[in-house]
Design a protein around this motif. Sequence first.
Motif, PDB file in Angstrom:
ATOM      1  N   PRO A 131      -3.136  10.082   2.991  1.00 51.99           N
ATOM      2  CA  PRO A 131      -3.925   9.834   1.763  1.00 51.99           C
ATOM      3  C   PRO A 131      -3.084   9.689   0.499  1.00 51.99           C
ATOM      4  N   THR A 132      -1.829  10.106   0.543  1.00 56.19           N
ATOM      5  CA  THR A 132      -0.967  10.010  -0.643  1.00 56.19           C
ATOM      6  C   THR A 132       0.172   9.038  -0.379  1.00 56.19           C
ATOM      7  N   ALA A 166      -4.977   5.212   5.643  1.00 60.76           N
ATOM      8  CA  ALA A 166      -5.345   5.920   4.419  1.00 60.76           C
ATOM      9  C   ALA A 166      -5.894   7.310   4.718  1.00 60.76           C
ATOM     10  N   GLU A 167      -6.578   7.431   5.840  1.00 58.31           N
ATOM     11  CA  GLU A 167      -7.118   8.734   6.249  1.00 58.31           C
ATOM     12  C   GLU A 167      -5.986   9.700   6.597  1.00 58.31           C
ATOM     13  N   HIS A 216       0.810  -1.221   0.000  1.00 61.94           N
ATOM     14  CA  HIS A 216       0.000   0.000   0.000  1.00 61.94           C
ATOM     15  C   HIS A 216       0.846   1.276   0.000  1.00 61.94           C
ATOM     16  N   ASP A 255      -7.912   1.687   6.897  1.00 57.87           N
ATOM     17  CA  ASP A 255      -8.694   2.912   6.729  1.00 57.87           C
ATOM     18  C   ASP A 255      -8.080   4.072   7.512  1.00 57.87           C
TER      19      ASP A 255
END
Length: 252
Positions: free
Chosen positions: A244-245, A240-241, A55, A237
């Motif tokens: 975000p990049t 990712a929050e 990821h 999640d």
Amino acid sequence: MVVTDEITYAADGLTMIAHLARPSGTGPWPAVLIGHDGIGLDDYQRRRADILAEHGYIALAMDYHAGRTFFGEPEAMLARVMPLLADSERLHAIGHAALEVLLDVPGVDRDRLAALGYGAGGRIVLELAGAKVPFKAVAAIHPALPAVDTDVWTGVGGAFLLCTGSEDPLCTPAQLVEFGNALQNAGVDWRVNVYGGAQHAFWADPNESGGSPADATVPGVAHHALHSARAWQAVLDLLAEVFPTAGDAESA
């Protein structure tokens, strides 16, 4: 492409063997420190590091048992873990040693740090957060909780995710809410996920390689496949929050 490696380093008077996973390329990449459950660094935590690398994170699954796992040895595990949990200075030293290894990895973005811990490993990452390590996100899955002290958490930044099972006798929902109230009073961003019917170490599948067979010997410990997947998605999640990049860096 993900690149993995085993890294040895000194901590707690022992030689630790951590698992490092990183995206190929130069980065810079956000970094995640992973603390394993009291049973030891197993395939589950190694795979968490690998998935995080997929990821766009550099992830280090620390070791605090010098390469040993305690599958089927609950008494030996407790003999190792309980003195650690009673000694915050040792926990800080163990955590900081692993963190320094992670920070020395080429491509780590030191301004984008996060931590993930299970059980006693959750306690280690919480101790680091309370010592003002600037994590942007901390996820603690059925952690061994530190003392509830609002003063410790005043000035701590980052977003906290605390997860437990409704039937966990070692990390109860009430205990997590009490700890969350201390975070709330300190002005920390926090959330609690309670998984109905789940017990302690609900992520550990004894049917998988490296899974914990403690289910059969320790009351209150059992695998719950559905909630294991849900808790892991909650971790993804959160990251990712906050980042975000994460995957937006130079790759090979």
